[in-house]
Motif scaffolding. Structure first.
Motif, PDB file in Angstrom:
ATOM      1  N   VAL A  19      15.875  -4.180 -26.710  1.00  0.00           N
ATOM      2  CA  VAL A  19      15.104  -2.941 -26.016  1.00  0.00           C
ATOM      3  C   VAL A  19      13.794  -2.922 -26.838  1.00  0.00           C
ATOM      4  O   VAL A  19      12.797  -2.573 -26.187  1.00  0.00           O
ATOM      5  CB  VAL A  19      15.946  -1.785 -26.360  1.00  0.00           C
ATOM      6  N   TYR A  20      13.701  -2.880 -28.166  1.00  0.00           N
ATOM      7  CA  TYR A  20      12.717  -3.051 -28.994  1.00  0.00           C
ATOM      8  C   TYR A  20      11.582  -3.872 -28.629  1.00  0.00           C
ATOM      9  O   TYR A  20      10.335  -3.551 -28.201  1.00  0.00           O
ATOM     10  CB  TYR A  20      12.989  -2.647 -30.469  1.00  0.00           C
ATOM     11  N   THR A  63      10.327  -3.183 -24.959  1.00  0.00           N
ATOM     12  CA  THR A  63       9.354  -2.053 -25.041  1.00  0.00           C
ATOM     13  C   THR A  63       7.875  -2.389 -25.508  1.00  0.00           C
ATOM     14  O   THR A  63       7.163  -2.166 -24.838  1.00  0.00           O
ATOM     15  CB  THR A  63      10.064  -0.924 -25.671  1.00  0.00           C
ATOM     16  N   THR A  64       7.969  -3.019 -26.695  1.00  0.00           N
ATOM     17  CA  THR A  64       6.411  -3.347 -27.239  1.00  0.00           C
ATOM     18  C   THR A  64       6.070  -4.402 -26.419  1.00  0.00           C
ATOM     19  O   THR A  64       4.782  -4.261 -26.063  1.00  0.00           O
ATOM     20  CB  THR A  64       6.838  -4.183 -28.646  1.00  0.00           C
ATOM     21  N   TRP A  94       4.647  -2.552 -23.268  1.00  0.00           N
ATOM     22  CA  TRP A  94       3.591  -1.500 -23.628  1.00  0.00           C
ATOM     23  C   TRP A  94       2.393  -2.249 -23.781  1.00  0.00           C
ATOM     24  O   TRP A  94       1.331  -1.939 -23.363  1.00  0.00           O
ATOM     25  CB  TRP A  94       3.821  -0.879 -25.101  1.00  0.00           C
ATOM     26  N   ILE A 124      17.047  -1.057 -21.207  1.00  0.00           N
ATOM     27  CA  ILE A 124      15.853  -1.641 -20.851  1.00  0.00           C
ATOM     28  C   ILE A 124      15.392  -0.910 -19.638  1.00  0.00           C
ATOM     29  O   ILE A 124      14.237  -0.911 -19.502  1.00  0.00           O
ATOM     30  CB  ILE A 124      15.840  -3.112 -20.875  1.00  0.00           C
ATOM     31  N   ALA A 143      13.863   2.018 -20.407  1.00  0.00           N
ATOM     32  CA  ALA A 143      12.651   1.855 -20.941  1.00  0.00           C
ATOM     33  C   ALA A 143      11.518   1.701 -20.097  1.00  0.00           C
ATOM     34  O   ALA A 143      10.381   2.161 -20.023  1.00  0.00           O
ATOM     35  CB  ALA A 143      12.574   0.630 -22.112  1.00  0.00           C
ATOM     36  N   THR A 144      11.803   0.923 -19.068  1.00  0.00           N
ATOM     37  CA  THR A 144      10.761   0.625 -18.001  1.00  0.00           C
ATOM     38  C   THR A 144      10.228   1.866 -17.253  1.00  0.00           C
ATOM     39  O   THR A 144       9.334   2.099 -16.913  1.00  0.00           O
ATOM     40  CB  THR A 144      11.550  -0.372 -16.955  1.00  0.00           C
ATOM     41  N   LEU A 202       7.911   9.082 -22.330  1.00  0.00           N
ATOM     42  CA  LEU A 202       7.956   8.010 -23.168  1.00  0.00           C
ATOM     43  C   LEU A 202       8.242   8.373 -24.453  1.00  0.00           C
ATOM     44  O   LEU A 202       8.959   7.616 -25.315  1.00  0.00           O
ATOM     45  CB  LEU A 202       6.406   7.274 -22.990  1.00  0.00           C
ATOM     46  N   LEU A 256      11.445   7.055 -26.901  1.00  0.00           N
ATOM     47  CA  LEU A 256      11.364   6.480 -28.248  1.00  0.00           C
ATOM     48  C   LEU A 256      12.041   7.396 -29.236  1.00  0.00           C
ATOM     49  O   LEU A 256      12.481   6.697 -30.342  1.00  0.00           O
ATOM     50  CB  LEU A 256       9.839   6.317 -28.557  1.00  0.00           C
TER      51      LEU A 256
END
Length: 916
Positions: free
Chosen positions: A36-37, A40-41, A44, A96, A99-100, A270, A274
């Motif tokens: 996930v991290y 996300t990175t 981004w 995920i 996150a999107t 967002l 986070l």
């Protein structure tokens, strides 16, 4: 032509890249979150940075909705052999998707279609509207879609892929790629293809005939009989494969193209995502009102208070006033990064050319003291006198209130100590990285800078050149030298600001502070001390080895039926398996027979004398070239001693390694290897003392696996191999004890029945029976192995008793072989790593304890595996032995209390060999 530009992100590729790229992480709720991290990175960076150049106007992330698609209806075995996703990745899939959506980016998936098909549908629809399209992926299946107006973006390698890339890689156009893929098949997706046809043959066939149907129609005319028959027999499989790799591009769009418009990243959703995940570092980057398309640069992947690298801002210090100003500022700041520049890679032969310092990110200087002109007629540049600089720096570098930071600081410590300057207290960013991320990456500055700072450092060769034209650093003009040297210090300081705070958060403080940090200075002093070698003895050994090598060479040629180059694996393989007709030869991808040690030992065991002769020839040749010849050249002309370089951050398990010379690989169980140790001698009037841990890894295994019989045996001083022989075979004799010894050590390395059979010279069934009996008699070992493998599968790393982590990313490898190798490493790493930690703790403690005992002239010279070597006066042997034995036996405490004693064997003599 429309100005719209659609980016289609292959979400599945992103997810698996993120999962394998990062170590296992958990969110604030304790749930798996590494993928996930990482996802996300990566998303981004893509969403928030692309607009500065080839910016998207529309963007969507495309995912696979389910494992069953129309292709499974077409061919039931499609993707049948794919392993299920890792257990800790499965719960991250829905997060995920969250996150999107937190980025306000469409996340699209359709039951029955693969992500590749959805991408194809959107790509064709957008092209029909006159849009440009970029597919964010490097998947070969998607390359079929490349055409004018559509390219691919490989973010892993930061490159655009077009038709020219497909032509170069596959030899065909994107439109013909599907035919190539159909012929070659795909083992991962279980696309059958045509047996015996690989990428090269498939490409040549399509180049010659144009498409798959034309190839199949011309099958009868193909000259190679095997290829011809395979095409005829598997024509239906080829046609099926063509349909399996064909992208379905005419399905209705799940969402209209217009709904994929990229409008920016609203900060509220967002930030909420986070915060929910506890991704604090990413939260710092959220700023209200920041949207895509604004004329602002993308956020650099560095801390918010760090400026960009501006090399022209670095100062070259050539006046005492400037030097005093930098020293005053450094003292006030209390934390500085330092680096040295020299004219030689060997710290014991290098002359100090200059020193660089950084007191804040972007604020760095270079102080030249040894630069000369490049050529006889060039002028020496203006610089401060060497002693003036060293006298000014000496108080700063020993100031206890100022922390000095270095990258691979050991080198700088040796160079500066030779110049009369000590450095304390100090941190080392290479060691910080090693203690945090061993097994995940290299720990050199250039690699760390790229990973953590997203910056490419100035390369050494760009300022000093290469080959015959290369110059030493003292000849580099000061402007270029300043940019290069000051950047090193600047990078080191920035790395420290990222790595040091991670110690506590990632439970690495103990191993760094109590073991590795203090070891840097100790090892630097060992390297400075070096060890004397007997040049005359080495010369005699070289001559003797040369004679024996010549005799062996003649015997090999006689056995082979004629001369050939023994050192050529190609020629040796051809002699063994073609000329001599031996069975079992296996060729690698290059078409050359394997003649590695395993293959030669197999042949020797089968009664092939030549194989044993070649093994002996190789060993003697290596001993001669690596030691008896090379050691003579490595004697330092100033000290008359050999100064090996110990590597502190190479071996995954925490062990030290050494180079120039490599002392870890001197064979100790052969007569020739022992004779090389005899050439390492004490100075006149001194003796060498060797202190060796006795069977430390077996002792640690008894403790860590909780094996009562082994613990009791070590406590009583019994012979551990005889005990194992009695337990396994019911009797103790030379044969059973030898087998037991092999099994004791092999089990710790997670050996397979096949591997054990090879070592014992038995069959696989008997070897497995021995392993089963071992586990039956010592069930704690089996439990330890199972628990350790479960730990590495869950976390991606294992730990020593002192908390040192060994990351094993291969546990999530794509092949069974990779994963099994990682499992074997996982079984041994905690034991070998704990052993390394213990001897390191002893190395750190032994100097102060010897000094307390008044034995200030005893010098520690070497650390090899489980052994420490000292040089001392004969009169000090008894007192020093008592101190060294006590320190080594108690090195684990108080951090760890072992349930077995640590045995220490000590010997002395005029040579290293005699001390055993």
């Amino acid at each position: 032509m429309s100005n719209n530009h659609l980016y289609l992100v292959d979400g599945s590729g992103y997810i698996f890249r993120a999962y394998h790229r990062l170590p296992p992480l958990t969110n604030r709720k304790g749930e798996p979150a590494g993928a996930v991290y990482g996802f996300t990175t990566m998303l981004w960076r893509l969403v928030d940075e692309l607009h500065t150049s080839d910016g998207p106007t529309h963007l969507a992330v495309i995912l696979d909705a389910s494992s069953h698609t129309f292709r499974n209806d077409m061919y039931a075995e499609y993707k049948a052999h794919r392993p299920p996703p890792p257990e800790d990745l499965v719960p991250q899939f829905p997060v995920i998707r969250e996150a999107t959506r937190a980025f306000s980016v469409p996340c699209i998936e359709t039951v029955g279609l693969e992500a590749d098909d959805i991408i194809a549908c959107y790509a064709k629809a957008a092209l029909a509207e006159g849009w440009k399209v970029t597919i964010v992926s490097s998947d070969k299946d998607l390359m079929q879609l490349i055409e004018p107006g559509l390219d691919m973006l490989d973010t892993m390698n930061n490159r655009r892929l077009g038709a020219d890339y497909v032509q170069e890689k596959f030899g065909v156009t994107p439109g013909q790629l599907g035919d190539v893929l159909a012929l070659m098949g795909d083992a991962v997706d279980n696309v059958p293809g045509v047996p015996g046809i690989g990428p090269k043959t498939a490409s040549l066939l399509i180049q010659e005939h144009g498409n798959l149907e034309a190839v199949l129609a011309a099958a009868d005319t193909i000259k190679k009989p095997k290829l011809r028959q395979s095409l005829i027999d598997h024509a239906d499989a080829a046609r099926l494969s063509r349909e399996l790799v064909r992208l379905a591009c005419h399905h209705p769009l799940p969402e209209p193209l217009a709904d994929l418009a990229l409008k920016g990243i609203p900060p509220a959703p967002l930030r909420a995502f986070l915060e929910d995940q506890g991704f604090k570092s990413l939260l710092l980057k959220v700023t209200d009102g920041h949207v895509i398309g604004e004329p602002v640069p993308p956020p650099a992947p560095v801390a918010t208070d760090e400026p960009a690298f501006v090399h022209k801002d670095y100062e070259c210090v050539v006046t005492e006033e400037a030097l005093d100003r930098w020293i005053a500022e450094a003292t006030a700041v209390g934390t500085i990064a330092i680096d040295t520049e020299t004219d030689h890679i060997d710290s014991m032969r290098a002359t100090l050319v200059g020193v660089s310092m950084a007191i804040a990110p972007g604020k760095a200087c270079y102080i030249p003291i040894g630069h000369v002109g490049d050529g006889l007629l060039s002028e020496v540049p203006t610089q401060l006198p060497r002693e003036v600089v060293l006298d000014r720096l000496r108080p700063l570098f020993t100031d206890p209130t100022v922390l000095k930071i270095g990258q691979n600081l050991k080198y700088d410590l040796v160079v500066l100590r030779r110049a009369g300057v000590d450095v304390t207290p100090a941190d080392d960013t290479m060691i910080l990285s090693y203690d945090l991320d061993a097994g995940l990456r290299n720990h050199g500055m250039d690699d760390l800078c790229k990973v953590h700072l997203s910056h490419d450092t100035i390369s050494f060769k760009s300022i000093c050149g290469t080959g015959k034209a290369q110059i030493t650093f003292d000849k580099v003009p000061l402007p270029q030298a300043t940019e290069y040297a000051a950047e090193d210090a600047d990078v080191t300081l920035r790395l420290w600001r990222r790595l040091k705070p991670r110690l506590a958060a990632e439970a690495a403080t103990q191993v760094y502070e109590t073991v590795d940090r203090r070891l840097v200075t100790v090892v630097a002093e060992m390297e400075r001390a070096g060890i004397k070698v007997d040049r005359a003895e080495l010369s005699r050994l070289s001559a003797e080895f040369a004679t024996q090598i010549a005799v062996l060479e003649g015997q090999v040629h006689e056995a082979a039926g004629g001369p050939f180059t023994i050192g050529s694996p190609k020629q040796l393989g051809e002699v063994l398996f073609d000329r001599m007709g031996l069975k079992g030869g296996r060729k690698g991808k290059s078409g050359v027979y394997s003649t590695d040690v395993t293959e030669l030992e197999r042949l020797a065991a089968e009664g092939v004398p030549m194989a044993r002769l070649v093994l002996e020839w190789r060993q003697l040749s290596k001993l001669k070239s690596t030691y008896t010849d090379a050691l003579q050249a490595q004697i330092n002309p100033e000290t008359g001693r050999v100064h090996t370089s110990f590597s502190l951050a190479v071996a995954q398990t925490g062990r030290l390694s050494s180079t120039d010379p490599n002392l870890q690989n001197i064979p100790i169980r052969t007569e020739m290897g022992r004779r090389i140790r005899d050439a390492f001698v004490a100075e006149e009037g001194k003796v060498l003392l060797a202190a060796d841990y006795s069977q430390i890894e077996l002792r640690l295994a008894a403790h860590m696996a909780d094996v009562p019989q082994l613990r009791a045996a070590f406590a009583n001083g019994d012979d551990i191999h005889s005990l194992t022989a009695q337990e396994l075979f019911g009797e103790v004799n030379r044969d059973t004890r030898g087998k037991a010894k092999t099994i004791n050590f092999a089990i710790l390395y997670g050996i397979s029945s096949f591997g054990l059979a090879g070592r014992l010279g038995t069959d696989r069934i008997e070897a497995q029976a021995m392993i089963d009996r071992y586990f039956d008699r010592f069930p704690g070992v089996k439990t330890y192995m199972a628990d350790t493998i479960a730990e590495v599968r869950a976390k991606g790393y294992v730990t020593t008793l002192f908390g040192r982590k060994t990351h094993l990313p291969g546990i999530r490898g794509k092949t069974v072989g990779e994963r099994q190798s990682a499992e074997r490493q996982a079984v041994n790493a905690p034991i070998q790593g704990t052993s390394a930690d213990i001897i390191k703790r002893a190395m750190v403690r032994v100097g102060p304890q010897l000094e307390l005992a008044g034995l200030r002239t005893v010098r520690m010279l070497l650390q090899v595996h489980d052994e420490l070597v000292f040089e001392l006066d004969p009169s000090e042997v008894d007192a020093a032995s008592a101190v060294i034995r006590d320190v080594m036996a108690g090195a684990a405490e108080p951090a760890v209390t072992l349930s077995v004693p640590l045995g220490v064997e000590i010997g002395t003599g005029k040579s290293w060999g005699a001390a055993h």
